[in-house]
Design a protein around this motif. Structure first.
Motif, PDB file in Angstrom:
ATOM      1  N   ALA A 106     -11.615  -1.138  -4.800  1.00 48.68           N
ATOM      2  CA  ALA A 106     -10.549  -0.194  -5.125  1.00 48.68           C
ATOM      3  C   ALA A 106     -10.384   0.840  -4.016  1.00 48.68           C
ATOM      4  CB  ALA A 106     -10.839   0.494  -6.454  1.00 48.68           C
ATOM      5  N   ALA A 107     -11.497   1.319  -3.473  1.00 47.02           N
ATOM      6  CA  ALA A 107     -11.431   2.292  -2.375  1.00 47.02           C
ATOM      7  C   ALA A 107     -10.810   1.659  -1.133  1.00 47.02           C
ATOM      8  CB  ALA A 107     -12.818   2.831  -2.064  1.00 47.02           C
ATOM      9  N   ALA A 108     -11.161   0.424  -0.847  1.00 44.23           N
ATOM     10  CA  ALA A 108     -10.594  -0.264   0.316  1.00 44.23           C
ATOM     11  C   ALA A 108      -9.091  -0.479   0.128  1.00 44.23           C
ATOM     12  CB  ALA A 108     -11.298  -1.598   0.537  1.00 44.23           C
ATOM     13  N   GLN A 109      -8.676  -0.815  -1.087  1.00 48.23           N
ATOM     14  CA  GLN A 109      -7.252  -1.009  -1.369  1.00 48.23           C
ATOM     15  C   GLN A 109      -6.482   0.299  -1.191  1.00 48.23           C
ATOM     16  OE1 GLN A 109      -5.638  -3.811  -1.855  1.00 48.23           O
ATOM     17  NE2 GLN A 109      -3.695  -2.768  -2.095  1.00 48.23           N
ATOM     18  N   ARG A 110      -7.056   1.407  -1.682  1.00 46.92           N
ATOM     19  CA  ARG A 110      -6.401   2.713  -1.501  1.00 46.92           C
ATOM     20  C   ARG A 110      -6.259   3.049  -0.024  1.00 46.92           C
ATOM     21  NH1 ARG A 110      -9.904   4.243  -5.629  1.00 46.92           N
ATOM     22  NH2 ARG A 110     -11.279   5.279  -4.139  1.00 46.92           N
ATOM     23  N   ARG A 111      -7.281   2.755   0.778  1.00 46.71           N
ATOM     24  CA  ARG A 111      -7.199   3.030   2.218  1.00 46.71           C
ATOM     25  C   ARG A 111      -6.130   2.171   2.885  1.00 46.71           C
ATOM     26  NH1 ARG A 111     -12.821   3.447   1.680  1.00 46.71           N
ATOM     27  NH2 ARG A 111     -13.136   1.313   2.394  1.00 46.71           N
ATOM     28  N   ARG A 112      -6.028   0.896   2.488  1.00 47.64           N
ATOM     29  CA  ARG A 112      -5.006   0.025   3.057  1.00 47.64           C
ATOM     30  C   ARG A 112      -3.608   0.534   2.720  1.00 47.64           C
ATOM     31  NH1 ARG A 112      -8.683  -4.148   1.836  1.00 47.64           N
ATOM     32  NH2 ARG A 112      -7.795  -4.424  -0.230  1.00 47.64           N
ATOM     33  N   GLU A 113      -3.410   0.933   1.464  1.00 46.89           N
ATOM     34  CA  GLU A 113      -2.101   1.445   1.054  1.00 46.89           C
ATOM     35  C   GLU A 113      -1.758   2.738   1.783  1.00 46.89           C
ATOM     36  OE1 GLU A 113      -2.468   1.743  -3.167  1.00 46.89           O
ATOM     37  OE2 GLU A 113      -2.272  -0.423  -3.465  1.00 46.89           O
ATOM     38  N   GLU A 114      -2.714   3.619   1.947  1.00 44.34           N
ATOM     39  CA  GLU A 114      -2.486   4.868   2.666  1.00 44.34           C
ATOM     40  C   GLU A 114      -2.155   4.592   4.134  1.00 44.34           C
ATOM     41  OE1 GLU A 114      -2.175   8.997   3.276  1.00 44.34           O
ATOM     42  OE2 GLU A 114      -2.159   7.777   1.473  1.00 44.34           O
ATOM     43  N   LYS A 115      -2.849   3.639   4.722  1.00 39.09           N
ATOM     44  CA  LYS A 115      -2.581   3.277   6.117  1.00 39.09           C
ATOM     45  C   LYS A 115      -1.167   2.720   6.263  1.00 39.09           C
ATOM     46  CE  LYS A 115      -5.673   1.249   9.046  1.00 39.09           C
ATOM     47  NZ  LYS A 115      -6.530   0.157   9.538  1.00 39.09           N
ATOM     48  N   GLN A 116      -0.747   1.862   5.329  1.00 36.13           N
ATOM     49  CA  GLN A 116       0.608   1.314   5.376  1.00 36.13           C
ATOM     50  C   GLN A 116       1.652   2.413   5.205  1.00 36.13           C
ATOM     51  OE1 GLN A 116       0.611  -1.662   2.317  1.00 36.13           O
ATOM     52  NE2 GLN A 116      -0.168  -3.275   3.673  1.00 36.13           N
ATOM     53  N   ARG A 117       1.392   3.361   4.302  1.00 36.13           N
ATOM     54  CA  ARG A 117       2.315   4.459   4.085  1.00 36.13           C
ATOM     55  C   ARG A 117       2.450   5.317   5.342  1.00 36.13           C
ATOM     56  NH1 ARG A 117       2.403   9.586   3.153  1.00 36.13           N
ATOM     57  NH2 ARG A 117       0.150   9.863   3.054  1.00 36.13           N
ATOM     58  N   LEU A 118       1.327   5.618   5.979  1.00 40.34           N
ATOM     59  CA  LEU A 118       1.365   6.432   7.193  1.00 40.34           C
ATOM     60  C   LEU A 118       2.070   5.700   8.338  1.00 40.34           C
ATOM     61  CD1 LEU A 118      -2.192   8.013   7.110  1.00 40.34           C
ATOM     62  CD2 LEU A 118      -0.005   9.166   6.715  1.00 40.34           C
ATOM     63  N   ARG A 119       1.840   4.409   8.452  1.00 38.85           N
ATOM     64  CA  ARG A 119       2.519   3.635   9.499  1.00 38.85           C
ATOM     65  C   ARG A 119       4.028   3.602   9.254  1.00 38.85           C
ATOM     66  NH1 ARG A 119      -1.649  -1.361  10.619  1.00 38.85           N
ATOM     67  NH2 ARG A 119      -3.055  -0.129  11.923  1.00 38.85           N
ATOM     68  N   ALA A 120       4.418   3.497   7.980  1.00 43.29           N
ATOM     69  CA  ALA A 120       5.849   3.493   7.647  1.00 43.29           C
ATOM     70  C   ALA A 120       6.471   4.833   7.989  1.00 43.29           C
ATOM     71  CB  ALA A 120       6.042   3.175   6.168  1.00 43.29           C
ATOM     72  N   GLU A 121       5.750   5.910   7.727  1.00 44.58           N
ATOM     73  CA  GLU A 121       6.260   7.247   8.073  1.00 44.58           C
ATOM     74  C   GLU A 121       6.398   7.394   9.576  1.00 44.58           C
ATOM     75  OE1 GLU A 121       4.189  10.565   6.429  1.00 44.58           O
ATOM     76  OE2 GLU A 121       4.286   9.762   4.393  1.00 44.58           O
ATOM     77  N   LEU A 122       5.426   6.912  10.323  1.00 42.37           N
ATOM     78  CA  LEU A 122       5.487   7.002  11.789  1.00 42.37           C
ATOM     79  C   LEU A 122       6.623   6.164  12.370  1.00 42.37           C
ATOM     80  CD1 LEU A 122       1.719   6.970  12.777  1.00 42.37           C
ATOM     81  CD2 LEU A 122       3.328   8.855  13.043  1.00 42.37           C
ATOM     82  N   ALA A 123       6.906   5.054  11.700  1.00 41.27           N
ATOM     83  CA  ALA A 123       7.986   4.183  12.164  1.00 41.27           C
ATOM     84  C   ALA A 123       9.356   4.733  11.783  1.00 41.27           C
ATOM     85  CB  ALA A 123       7.802   2.779  11.609  1.00 41.27           C
ATOM     86  N   GLY A 124       9.386   5.731  10.919  1.00 40.94           N
ATOM     87  CA  GLY A 124      10.651   6.332  10.522  1.00 40.94           C
ATOM     88  C   GLY A 124      11.257   5.732   9.275  1.00 40.94           C
ATOM     89  N   ASP A 125      10.527   4.865   8.594  1.00 45.25           N
ATOM     90  CA  ASP A 125      11.018   4.294   7.343  1.00 45.25           C
ATOM     91  C   ASP A 125      10.925   5.343   6.252  1.00 45.25           C
ATOM     92  OD1 ASP A 125      11.303   1.946   8.702  1.00 45.25           O
ATOM     93  OD2 ASP A 125       9.457   1.032   7.935  1.00 45.25           O
ATOM     94  N   ASP A 126      11.786   5.204   5.243  1.00 45.41           N
ATOM     95  CA  ASP A 126      11.758   6.139   4.121  1.00 45.41           C
ATOM     96  C   ASP A 126      11.016   5.542   2.926  1.00 45.41           C
ATOM     97  OD1 ASP A 126      13.155   8.096   5.410  1.00 45.41           O
ATOM     98  OD2 ASP A 126      15.109   7.260   4.862  1.00 45.41           O
ATOM     99  N   ALA A 127      10.043   4.706   3.172  1.00 46.09           N
ATOM    100  CA  ALA A 127       9.334   4.028   2.072  1.00 46.09           C
ATOM    101  C   ALA A 127       8.379   4.929   1.362  1.00 46.09           C
ATOM    102  CB  ALA A 127       8.565   2.815   2.609  1.00 46.09           C
TER     103      ALA A 127
END
Length: 81
Positions: free
Chosen positions: A60-81
Motif C-alpha cells: 500500500a505504501a509503495a502504491q501511494r508513492r507511485r501515485e504521488e510520483k505520477q501526480r507530480l510528473r503530470a504537474e511538471l508536464a503541465g497536465d491538469d490531472a
C-alpha cells in the motif's frame, strides 16, 4: 501498531524464547544461531497472518508513492490531472 514493527517484535520474541534458555547450557553465540534458525522455521507457520499484513502494508505504501510520483510528473508536464 505498525504491522512491520509487530512482525519484527514477534520474530525477536521467538528468538529470545529459544535462545535464552539455551544460553545456560551452550555458548551464547551458538544459542542465538539456534534461536535464529528456530525463528525462521516457526515463523513460517505461526507468523503467516502477520507476514501477510506486513506485505499488504508495504504494498500500500509503495502504491501511494507511485501515485504521488505520477501526480507530480503530470504537474511538471503541465497536465491538469
Amino acid at each position: 501498531m505498525n504491522p512491520i514493527a509487530k512482525y519484527f517484535l514477534s520474530r525477536a520474541a521467538i528468538i529470545a524464547i529459544v535462545a535464552v534458555p539455551l544460553m545456560f547450557f551452550i555458548n551464547a553465540l551458538a544459542a542465538l544461531a539456534i534461536g535464529l534458525l528456530a525463528s525462521m522455521v516457526v515463523g513460517f507457520t505461526l507468523l503467516r497472518r502477520q507476514q501477510l499484513a506486513m506485505i499488504e502494508h508495504i504494498d500500500a505504501a509503495a502504491q501511494r508513492r507511485r501515485e504521488e510520483k505520477q501526480r507530480l510528473r503530470a504537474e511538471l508536464a503541465g497536465d491538469d490531472a
